[in-house]
Design a protein around this motif. Structure first.
Motif, mmCIF file in Angstrom:
data_model
loop_
_atom_site.group_PDB
_atom_site.id
_atom_site.type_symbol
_atom_site.label_atom_id
_atom_site.label_comp_id
_atom_site.label_asym_id
_atom_site.label_seq_id
_atom_site.Cartn_x
_atom_site.Cartn_y
_atom_site.Cartn_z
ATOM 1 N N PHE A 189 0.823 -1.215 0.000
ATOM 2 C CA PHE A 189 0.000 0.000 0.000
ATOM 3 C C PHE A 189 0.858 1.266 0.000
ATOM 4 O O PHE A 189 0.582 2.220 -0.741
ATOM 5 C CB PHE A 189 -0.930 -0.014 1.209
ATOM 6 C CG PHE A 189 -1.714 1.252 1.387
ATOM 7 C CD1 PHE A 189 -2.811 1.533 0.585
ATOM 8 C CD2 PHE A 189 -1.343 2.190 2.351
ATOM 9 C CE1 PHE A 189 -3.533 2.716 0.744
ATOM 10 C CE2 PHE A 189 -2.045 3.365 2.516
ATOM 11 C CZ PHE A 189 -3.147 3.628 1.708
ATOM 12 N N PHE A 190 1.910 1.289 0.805
ATOM 13 C CA PHE A 190 2.662 2.540 0.995
ATOM 14 C C PHE A 190 3.668 2.810 -0.118
ATOM 15 O O PHE A 190 3.888 3.969 -0.485
ATOM 16 C CB PHE A 190 3.392 2.510 2.337
ATOM 17 C CG PHE A 190 2.520 2.828 3.517
ATOM 18 C CD1 PHE A 190 1.891 4.059 3.610
ATOM 19 C CD2 PHE A 190 2.325 1.901 4.530
ATOM 20 C CE1 PHE A 190 1.091 4.360 4.701
ATOM 21 C CE2 PHE A 190 1.537 2.200 5.622
ATOM 22 C CZ PHE A 190 0.904 3.428 5.709
ATOM 23 N N VAL A 191 4.315 1.782 -0.652
ATOM 24 C CA VAL A 191 5.392 2.010 -1.612
ATOM 25 C C VAL A 191 4.952 2.833 -2.820
ATOM 26 O O VAL A 191 5.641 3.785 -3.211
ATOM 27 C CB VAL A 191 6.015 0.669 -2.050
ATOM 28 C CG1 VAL A 191 6.926 0.860 -3.257
ATOM 29 C CG2 VAL A 191 6.809 0.061 -0.901
ATOM 30 N N PRO A 192 3.812 2.559 -3.464
ATOM 31 C CA PRO A 192 3.426 3.394 -4.604
ATOM 32 C C PRO A 192 3.084 4.827 -4.232
ATOM 33 O O PRO A 192 3.040 5.698 -5.118
ATOM 34 C CB PRO A 192 2.183 2.676 -5.161
ATOM 35 C CG PRO A 192 2.253 1.286 -4.624
ATOM 36 C CD PRO A 192 2.893 1.411 -3.290
ATOM 37 N N LEU A 193 2.845 5.104 -2.947
ATOM 38 C CA LEU A 193 2.427 6.441 -2.533
ATOM 39 C C LEU A 193 3.562 7.268 -1.931
ATOM 40 O O LEU A 193 3.317 8.378 -1.454
ATOM 41 C CB LEU A 193 1.300 6.322 -1.488
ATOM 42 C CG LEU A 193 0.041 5.566 -1.937
ATOM 43 C CD1 LEU A 193 -0.927 5.442 -0.777
ATOM 44 C CD2 LEU A 193 -0.617 6.262 -3.107
ATOM 45 N N LEU A 194 4.801 6.733 -1.936
ATOM 46 C CA LEU A 194 5.900 7.436 -1.276
ATOM 47 C C LEU A 194 6.140 8.809 -1.877
ATOM 48 O O LEU A 194 6.427 9.777 -1.157
ATOM 49 C CB LEU A 194 7.189 6.596 -1.376
ATOM 50 C CG LEU A 194 7.211 5.302 -0.560
ATOM 51 C CD1 LEU A 194 8.501 4.540 -0.811
ATOM 52 C CD2 LEU A 194 7.045 5.581 0.926
ATOM 53 N N SER A 195 6.056 8.909 -3.183
ATOM 54 C CA SER A 195 6.312 10.204 -3.835
ATOM 55 C C SER A 195 5.153 11.173 -3.686
ATOM 56 O O SER A 195 5.289 12.358 -3.986
ATOM 57 C CB SER A 195 6.610 9.988 -5.321
ATOM 58 O OG SER A 195 5.520 9.352 -5.958
ATOM 59 N N GLU A 196 3.984 10.725 -3.208
ATOM 60 C CA GLU A 196 2.806 11.577 -3.095
ATOM 61 C C GLU A 196 2.533 12.038 -1.669
ATOM 62 O O GLU A 196 1.572 12.754 -1.432
ATOM 63 C CB GLU A 196 1.582 10.829 -3.620
ATOM 64 C CG GLU A 196 1.728 10.353 -5.052
ATOM 65 C CD GLU A 196 0.520 9.547 -5.515
ATOM 66 O OE1 GLU A 196 -0.474 9.515 -4.744
ATOM 67 O OE2 GLU A 196 0.564 8.965 -6.604
ATOM 68 N N TRP B 123 -2.102 12.910 7.108
ATOM 69 C CA TRP B 123 -2.532 11.731 7.878
ATOM 70 C C TRP B 123 -1.854 10.477 7.354
ATOM 71 O O TRP B 123 -1.416 9.614 8.111
ATOM 72 C CB TRP B 123 -4.056 11.600 7.779
ATOM 73 C CG TRP B 123 -4.607 10.412 8.499
ATOM 74 C CD1 TRP B 123 -4.951 10.323 9.808
ATOM 75 C CD2 TRP B 123 -4.861 9.119 7.922
ATOM 76 N NE1 TRP B 123 -5.412 9.064 10.102
ATOM 77 C CE2 TRP B 123 -5.366 8.296 8.961
ATOM 78 C CE3 TRP B 123 -4.727 8.582 6.647
ATOM 79 C CZ2 TRP B 123 -5.734 6.976 8.758
ATOM 80 C CZ3 TRP B 123 -5.090 7.257 6.454
ATOM 81 C CH2 TRP B 123 -5.588 6.463 7.494
ATOM 82 N N LEU B 124 -1.782 10.379 6.041
ATOM 83 C CA LEU B 124 -1.155 9.220 5.432
ATOM 84 C C LEU B 124 0.331 9.137 5.793
ATOM 85 O O LEU B 124 0.871 8.052 6.049
ATOM 86 C CB LEU B 124 -1.327 9.291 3.917
ATOM 87 C CG LEU B 124 -1.049 8.020 3.120
ATOM 88 C CD1 LEU B 124 -2.036 6.917 3.527
ATOM 89 C CD2 LEU B 124 -1.153 8.298 1.625
ATOM 90 N N LYS B 125 0.985 10.285 5.810
ATOM 91 C CA LYS B 125 2.409 10.311 6.174
ATOM 92 C C LYS B 125 2.613 9.892 7.622
ATOM 93 O O LYS B 125 3.587 9.196 7.954
ATOM 94 C CB LYS B 125 2.976 11.707 5.943
ATOM 95 C CG LYS B 125 4.484 11.788 6.143
ATOM 96 C CD LYS B 125 5.027 13.162 5.791
ATOM 97 C CE LYS B 125 6.537 13.216 5.941
ATOM 98 N NZ LYS B 125 7.069 14.558 5.600
ATOM 99 N N GLU B 126 1.702 10.270 8.506
ATOM 100 C CA GLU B 126 1.807 9.857 9.906
ATOM 101 C C GLU B 126 1.674 8.346 10.041
ATOM 102 O O GLU B 126 2.379 7.706 10.815
ATOM 103 C CB GLU B 126 0.740 10.560 10.734
ATOM 104 C CG GLU B 126 0.970 12.059 10.897
ATOM 105 C CD GLU B 126 -0.147 12.727 11.677
ATOM 106 O OE1 GLU B 126 -1.077 11.996 12.106
ATOM 107 O OE2 GLU B 126 -0.099 13.957 11.861
ATOM 108 N N ARG B 127 0.737 7.774 9.267
ATOM 109 C CA ARG B 127 0.566 6.309 9.311
ATOM 110 C C ARG B 127 1.806 5.608 8.744
ATOM 111 O O ARG B 127 2.214 4.549 9.230
ATOM 112 C CB ARG B 127 -0.657 5.900 8.515
ATOM 113 C CG ARG B 127 -1.973 6.519 8.965
ATOM 114 C CD ARG B 127 -2.480 5.938 10.291
ATOM 115 N NE ARG B 127 -1.782 6.449 11.430
ATOM 116 C CZ ARG B 127 -1.969 7.674 11.957
ATOM 117 N NH1 ARG B 127 -2.827 8.524 11.408
ATOM 118 N NH2 ARG B 127 -1.319 8.056 13.030
ATOM 119 N N PHE B 128 2.400 6.201 7.691
ATOM 120 C CA PHE B 128 3.618 5.618 7.129
ATOM 121 C C PHE B 128 4.763 5.665 8.140
ATOM 122 O O PHE B 128 5.509 4.684 8.299
ATOM 123 C CB PHE B 128 3.997 6.358 5.850
ATOM 124 C CG PHE B 128 5.315 5.926 5.270
ATOM 125 C CD1 PHE B 128 5.472 4.676 4.705
ATOM 126 C CD2 PHE B 128 6.417 6.774 5.301
ATOM 127 C CE1 PHE B 128 6.687 4.269 4.165
ATOM 128 C CE2 PHE B 128 7.635 6.383 4.774
ATOM 129 C CZ PHE B 128 7.764 5.125 4.206
#
Length: 585
Positions: free
Chosen positions: A80-87, A104-109
C-alpha cells in the motif's frame, strides 16, 4: 535483496487464529489469517477502507501474534505505501482536504516504519520474522525519494540498535540483527557511508547534558552511567560489524540505492568516481571512530579497542596521525593498557612521522614480570623486538634493555625465558657496541688456566670494553630504576643469561647454549675480504685508465724506507724470488 511480493487477493482459508481482542473503538479484531488478508485486500482496493491501516499496524508491533499474522499484515502495508511514497509530501493549505489526507497518510507511514524498527530490535521477535522485517525496511529505504537513500529512516534504525538495551535488559539483544545487517546490508558502500554518518551523531549524544535531560528524573546517577555504558557497547558493536574498506587499486563499490551516496547531506548531480567514494568513506569512517574514542570507554572495551585499533582502524583513516593524542594518553596510563597501545603508537611513529621523545623510557618501564602473563604478550614482544631493531639506537639503551630482560629471565616461566634469550641474542647481534656485556660472561677464572679468547676478540672489534674496576660479586645495575639512562647497565654484564645454562628446563638450557655458540663464532670473524681478484693485481691502475701510459713496475714489500715505496724497473723485479707476471711495454 528481493523486495516482498505485492499483495494479491487470496481465497484460501486458514484455521490459524489470534486471541480475541478489541480495538480502541470496541470492535472485534481479526481472529483468522483470512480476515487479516481481507483487511489488506480491501485497503488496496479502495480509499474507503483506510481505517484498516491501524488494524494492520497492530499486528506488526512487538506482541505475541503469530508469525503468519505479522507477515501478512506487513506485505499488505508495504504494497500500500510504496506506490504512494512520492505523493506523501504535503503542499498547499493546511485546510485543503487533500493536504490533510497526505499528512494523515504520512503519519501512518511513519508509524509503519517505527513498527518495523521496533520489531527488528526486539528480543521477542522471531529470527525469521526479523529477517523479513529488515528486508521490508531496507526495500523502502531504497525505493523512496526517486531512488535516493532515505537517511532519516535508516538513522532511526541505527539509533534504535545503539539504544535498544535501555529498554531491553538482556546480554546481547542486537547480535542477531547485526549478523543480518553484516551478511546482507553492510556490504553496500552507501549503507556503510550512512551508518558511519549516523554513528558519529549518535555517539556524540552519549554522556552529554542533552542525554541526561531526556532521562527520567527518578533515575539515579548509577543508572544513568549504566545506560550510557550499554549504549557505548552497542555503538562499538555496530562499528566493529562494518566490513573494512576496500583500499585496492580498483575497488568495487556496490550500492544499495539507485543514486548511491546521495541524500539531504550529500547532493550529487552525477555518480562519483571510485576515488571520490573512497575519500568520502574514509572521511566518515574517521569521524565516526574519533567520536567513539572520545567517550569514556569501559575498561574491558578499552582493552579490546586498543588490541584491534592498529589492524581495524588505523589503516582506513583519512589521517591516522590524529589518533596520536588518544594513543599517547593510553600509553602513559601504564600497565596492560600501555602494552596494548604500543601497536598503534609504533605504527604512527614508523609510518606517519609521530615524534614521542619518551617512547623508549615508557617501553622500558613496561618490562615487568606481569607482561609475560598478559593476554596479548606475543604481539607485545614482536613489537618490542621491532622497536629495538634500529641501528640508530644508542648503546646505553640497547644495554639497558638487554640487562633488564636478562634480569627478568630469573623470575619468569620457561616460555618467557626462551623469549628473553631470543630478544637478548638479537640485541647483541644488531648492536655490536654492547657485545662486551656478553663477552664478560665467557671470561674464565685465572686459576683454570684457560685462555680468554672472547675478551681478546671483543677488543679487536668496534666495541669498547669497560675500563672501570668492579668489585667481584657486585652488580652495579639498578633493576628498580625506571629510567634506562640511570640504570648503570653499561657497567654490568649479562650474568643472568649465563646462569640459564643451568636452568631446570632442558629447553631453556639447550637454547641458551646454541645461541651462545652462534655469538662466539661471529666474534671470531675478525675481517672479511673487501674485493676479489681472479689474478693477483700488479699495479694500482690499469693501462686502459690512462691511455699512452705503461705501468711496468710493481712494489717490493722488502724495500720500504720512511713510508716511501721504492720502485724498481721490470728487470730488477724479475730477479726477485716472487714469481709474478710481467707487463710488456
Amino acid at each position: 535483496m528481493a523486495s516482498l511480493p505485492s499483495k494479491k487477493p487470496r481465497k484460501e482459508k486458514s484455521s490459524t487464529k489470534s486471541p480475541k481482542k478489541r480495538d480502541e473503538k470496541g470492535n472485534n479484531k481479526p481472529q483468522t489469517l483470512d480476515e487479516v488478508r481481507k483487511l489488506g485486500n480491501d485497503l488496496l482496493s479502495s480509499r474507503a477502507h483506510l481505517n484498516n491501516l491501524p488494524d494492520l499496524l497492530s499486528f506488526i508491533s512487538p506482541s505475541p501474534h503469530s508469525l503468519e499474522f505479522a507477515v501478512e499484515a506487513m506485505i499488505s502495508l508495504q504494497s500500500f505505501f510504496v506506490p504512494l511514497l512520492s505523493e506523501m509530501k504535503s503542499t498547499g493549505d493546511d485546510q485543503d482536504p487533500e493536504t490533510v489526507f497526505k499528512s494523515w497518510l504520512k503519519e501512518r507511514f511513519n508509524e509503519f516504519m517505527r513498527s518495523l524498527v521496533q520489531e527488528a530490535v526486539s528480543s521477542e521477535t522471531d529470527e525469521t520474522l526479523k529477517e523479513i522485517v529488515l528486508e521490508a525496511f531496507m526495500d523502502i529505504i531504497k525505493l523512496g525519494k526517486n531512488g535516493s537513500f532515505q537517511y532519516d529512516f535508516y538513522r532511526n534504525l541505527i539509533k534504535s540498535i545503539a539504544s535498544c538495551s535501555l529498554q531491553i535488559h538482556s546480554a546481547s539483544p542486537i547480535d542477531d540483527l547485526l549478523n543480518l545487517l553484516q551478511s546482507k546490508i553492510f556490504k553496500y558502500a552507501d549503507v556503510r557511508y550512512f551508518t558511519y554518518t549516523s554513528m558519529e551523531k549518535i555517539v556524540k549524544s552519549i554522556d552529554t547534558k542533552e542525554t541526561e535531560t531526556k532521562m527520567p528524573t527518578s533515575d539515579s546517577e548509577e543508572q544513568l552511567k549504566f545506560r550510557n555504558e550499554i549504549a557505548i557497547r552497542n555503538a562499538y558493536s555496530v562499528l566493529s560489524s562494518l566490513p573494512p574498506l576496500d583500499l585496492g587499486p580498483e575497488p568495487n563499490f556496490e550500492m544499495w540505492s539507485e543514486n548511491g551516496i546521495s541524500s539531504k547531506e550529500t547532493k550529487m548531480s552525477t555518480k562519483p568516481s571510485t576515488s571520490v567514494i573512497t575519500k568520502k568513506l574514509k572521511l566518515k569512517f574517521t569521524k565516526a571512530w574519533l567520536s567513539f574514542l572520545k567517550v569514556p570507554l569501559p575498561l574491558d572495551l578499552y582493552k579490546e579497542v586498543l588490541a584491534t585499533l592498529y589492524q581495524n582502524v588505523i589503516p582506513f583513516m583519512s589521517n591516522p596521525a590524529i589518533l596520536c593524542d588518544f594513543l599517547t594518553r593510553s600509553y602513559d596510563i601504564g600497565g596492560v593498557i600501555s602494552v596494548m597501545a604500543l601497536s598503534g603508537l609504533f605504527i604512527l611513529m614508523t609510518q606517519h612521522g609521530l615524534e614521542y621523545p619518551k617512547f623508549y623510557e615508557k617501553l622500558y618501564a613496561l618490562l615487568t614480570p606481569s607482561v609475560f602473563l598478559a593476554k596479548h604478550r606475543a604481539v607485545f614482544f614482536q613489537l618490542l623486538d621491532s622497536c629495538l631493531k634500529s641501528s640508530y639506537l644508542p648503546a646505553y639503551l640497547a644495554a639497558s634493555f638487554a640487562k633488564k630482560l636478562s634480569r627478568l629471565a630469573l623470575s619468569v616461566p620457561p616460555s618467557g625465558a626462551l623469549i628473553i634469550i631470543a630478544l637478548t641474542h638479537n640485541l647483541l647481534r644488531r648492536h655490536p657496541s654492547i657485545n662486551f656485556l656478553e663477552a664478560e660472561e665467557e671470561k674464565k677464572d685465572a686459576d683454570s688456566g684457560e685462555v680468554n679468547e672472547s675478551i681478546d676478540d671483543a677488543k679487536e672489534t668496534d666495541c669498547k670494553p669497560r675500563k672501570h674496576k668492579k668489585r667481584p660479586g657486585i652488580d652495579p645495575f639498578n633493576n628498580d630504576e625506571t629510567d634506562p639512562v640511570k640504570s648503570n647497565a653499561m657497567r654490568s654484564s649479562l650474568w643472568e643469561i649465563d646462569s640459564l645454562r643451568h636452568h631446570y628446563s632442558p629447553a631453556v638450557s639447550r637454547f641458551v647454549a646454541s645461541l651462545e655458540n652462534d655469538l662466539t663464532i661471529r666474534r671470531r670473524i675478525k675481517q672479511v675480504p673487501l674485493a676479489f681478484y681472479r689474478t693477483t693485481p700488479i699495479s694500482l691502475f690499469s693501462e686502459s685508465d690512462f691511455p699512452g701510459w705503461a705501468f711496468q713496475s710493481q712494489p717490493d714489500e722488502n724495500k720500504i724506507e720512511n713510508g716511501i715505496e721504492m720502485i724498481n724497473n721490470a728487470e730488477e723485479i724479475d730477479q726477485t724470488n716472487v714469481k709474478r707476471p710481467r707487463l710488456e711495454s
